[in-house]
Design an enzyme around this catalytic site. Structure first.
Site, short mmCIF file in Angstrom:
data_model
loop_
_atom_site.label_atom_id
_atom_site.label_comp_id
_atom_site.label_asym_id
_atom_site.label_seq_id
_atom_site.Cartn_x
_atom_site.Cartn_y
_atom_site.Cartn_z
CB CYS A 1 48.85 7.69 4.98
SG CYS A 1 47.35 8.72 4.93
CG HIS B 1 37.34 10.49 9.64
ND1 HIS B 1 36.98 9.47 8.79
CD2 HIS B 1 36.56 11.55 9.30
CE1 HIS B 1 36.03 9.90 7.97
NE2 HIS B 1 35.76 11.15 8.26
CG HIS C 1 37.70 11.41 4.42
ND1 HIS C 1 37.71 12.54 5.20
CD2 HIS C 1 38.37 10.46 5.11
CE1 HIS C 1 38.36 12.28 6.33
NE2 HIS C 1 38.77 11.04 6.31
CB CYS D 1 43.95 10.92 -0.44
SG CYS D 1 45.37 9.86 -0.81
CD GLU E 1 37.77 6.26 0.48
OE1 GLU E 1 38.38 6.38 1.56
OE2 GLU E 1 38.02 5.40 -0.37
CB THR F 1 41.32 4.12 0.33
OG1 THR F 1 40.81 5.09 1.25
CG2 THR F 1 41.14 4.60 -1.09
CB CYS G 1 45.64 3.34 0.00
SG CYS G 1 45.80 3.68 1.75
CB SER H 1 37.23 3.64 8.09
OG SER H 1 37.31 2.38 7.51
CG ASN H 2 43.07 4.36 8.95
OD1 ASN H 2 44.08 4.19 9.60
ND2 ASN H 2 42.49 5.56 8.81
#
Ligand code: 0O3
Ligand code: SF4
Length: 345
Positions: free
Chosen positions: A26, A55, A88, A110, A140, A178, A208, A237-238
Site C-alpha cells: 500500500c 510487519h 504503524h 503512515c 498501531e 486501520t 484504510c 494484522s491485515n
C-alpha cells in the site's frame, strides 16, 4: 437389456490461479520502506528503526542486510543517533523519550494512521470516551491509545462489548485500527450501538482504503477457490485478516505463508482453483514466487480478479525530504515497486 456406454476419460478441469488485485504494498508501506532505504543511502549506517518498519520478515531481513538496525525501544539507540519510527506509528511518550535522548528521528508513520491519532486527540479534548476497536498489543493500537490514555479503551472483538463501561453513554465515539476485518468491525460497532445508541462514528473510515480493497478482492475470488494462499507474515494484522475473509467468503481452505517454500504440496490435492493474494506489507516478488511454484505444479493459467485500481502515493517523511534537499538530492522518488500485475510469460 443393458446398454454399455463407451469408456470416456474423466472430465479434466483446467487448473488455474485467481490472482487478487489490488494486493501487496500500500502507499504507507511503500513510503516507509523507501524512507529507510533513502535514510541509509543519504546518511549511511547506522540508521536505527524502532520495531519492524512494516510487519514483513522479508522486508525486515533485506533492510537489515543493507545496514538498518532494528530496536524495540528508543533507549537502545545511542544518544544523538538516527531513528526511524515504523509505519504503524508511535505514542507521544515514545516521541518524548526520543527527544530526551536527542535522537534525529524520521517519522515513517503512515499518514492514514496519523489521521486516526488526530481523531483520538480531538475527541479526548472534547472529553469523549473513545472506544478504539483494535488488537491489544499491536503497535498501531499502542500508538493511537497513547495519544489519549485517559480517554481511550481498546475493544478487541464483538464479544468484548459486554464488558465496556463508559462515563457518559451520550458522549462516546468509536475509532479503529486501520488494518481490521471490515465485517467484524461493523459487528463490533453494531453491538456497541445497541448498548450506546448515541455512539458517534469517526469522521471518516479508519480502516484504510488498502485494507478494504484487499478484502473486497479476496471476497470476490474466494467462492470460486478450493484454496486461497495469502502471502504475509504472522504478525501482519491485515494479512491474517485476509485468510479469515477468504474462509468466511467461501474458500474451502486458506493458508498464510511468508514465502513460497512454506506451501505444502498436500494443500493442492484435488484442487482446481487456487486464489492468491498478499497483505499490504508484502513485496510483489514473494507473490511471483508463489505463482511460479503453482505453475510448476500444473496451475499454469493465471486470471487476475481486479476489484479496484490504486494510485495513491505519499511523499516521503518531512525530516527526510529536508535531509535529501540538504544533500542536494531530489526529494521526489519513484514508487519502490514497479508492479507486475500478472506473472511474465
Ligand atoms: O497493521 P499490520 O499488522 O497489518 O501491519 P503491516 O503488515 O506492516 O501492514 C502495514 C500496515 C500499517 C503499517 C499500519 O496500518
Ligand atoms: Fe497506511 Fe493503510 Fe498501508 Fe496501513 S495499510 S500503512 S493505514 S495505507
Amino acid at each position: 437389456m443393458s446398454v454399455t456406454s463407451p469408456e470416456r476419460p474423466a472430465e479434466t478441469k483446467t487448473k488455474r490461479v485467481l490472482l487478487a488485485a489490488p494486493r501487496g504494498y500500500c502507499a504507507g508501506v511503500d513510503r516507509a520502506v523507501v524512507a529507510v532505504e533513502k535514510a541509509l543511502e543519504t546518511y549511511g549506517t547506522p540508521v536505527y528503526v524502532r520495531k519492524e518498519i512494516v510487519h514483513n520478515k522479508h522486508v525486515v531481513e533485506t533492510l537489515r542486510e543493507r545496514g538498518a538496525i532494528f530496536v524495540n525501544e528508543t533507549d537502545e539507540v545511542p544518544e544523538g543517533g538516527r531513528l526511524v519510527f515504523s509505519a504503524h506509528g508511535v505514542s507521544p511518550a515514545v516521541r518524548a523519550s526520543a527527544e530526551a535522548r536527542s535522537l534525529e528521528t524520521i517519522d515513517a508513520t503512515c499518514p492514514l494512521v496519523t489521521k486516526v491519532h488526530k481523531e483520538a486527540v480531538r475527541f479526548a479534548k472534547d472529553d469523549y470516551d473513545i472506544l478504539l476497536i483494535g488488537h491489544t498489543g499491536h503497535e498501531e493500537v499502542e500508538g493511537t491509545a497513547g495519544e489519549a490514555p485517559d480517554h481511550v479503551q481498546v475493544v478487541n472483538s464483538p464479544d468484548e462489548v459486554d464488558q465496556v463501561v463508559v462515563r457518559d453513554p451520550d458522549k462516546v465515539v468509536w475509532i479503529s485500527q486501520t488494518t481490521l476485518s471490515v465485517d467484524e468491525t461493523m459487528e463490533t460497532v453494531r453491538r456497541l450501538r445497541d448498548k450506546f445508541p448515541s455512539l458517534q462514528d469517526p469522521p471518516s473510515d479508519d480502516i484504510c482504503y488498502a485494507t478494504q480493497n484487499r478484502q473486497v478482492a479476496v471476497k470476490k475470488l474466494a467462492p470460486e477457490c478450493e484454496l486461497v494462499i495469502v502471502v504475509g507474515s504472522a504478525n501482519s494484522s491485515n494479512s491474517v485478516r485476509l485468510v479469515e475473509v477468504a474462509l468466511q467468503s467461501g474458500a474451502a481452505a486458506s493458508y498464510r505463508v511468508d514465502r513460497m517454500t512454506e506451501i505444502k504440496e498436500e494443500w493442492l490435492e484435488g484442487v482446481t482453483t487456487v486464489g492468491v493474494t498478499s497483505g499490504a506489507s508484502v513485496p510483489e516478488i514473494l507473490v511471483q514466487d508463489v505463482i511460479t511454484y503453482l505453475a510448476d505444479h500444473g496451475f499454469g493459467t493465471v486470471d487476475e480478479v481486479r476489484t479496484a485500481t490504486e494510485d495513491l502515493m505519499f511523499s516521503l517523511p518531512r525530516e527526510l525530504r529536508a535531509g535529501l534537499k540538504a544533500a542536494g538530492e531530489e526529494p521526489k522518488r519513484p514508487r519502490r515497486e514497479a508492479r507486475t500485475e500478472l506473472p511474465l510469460a
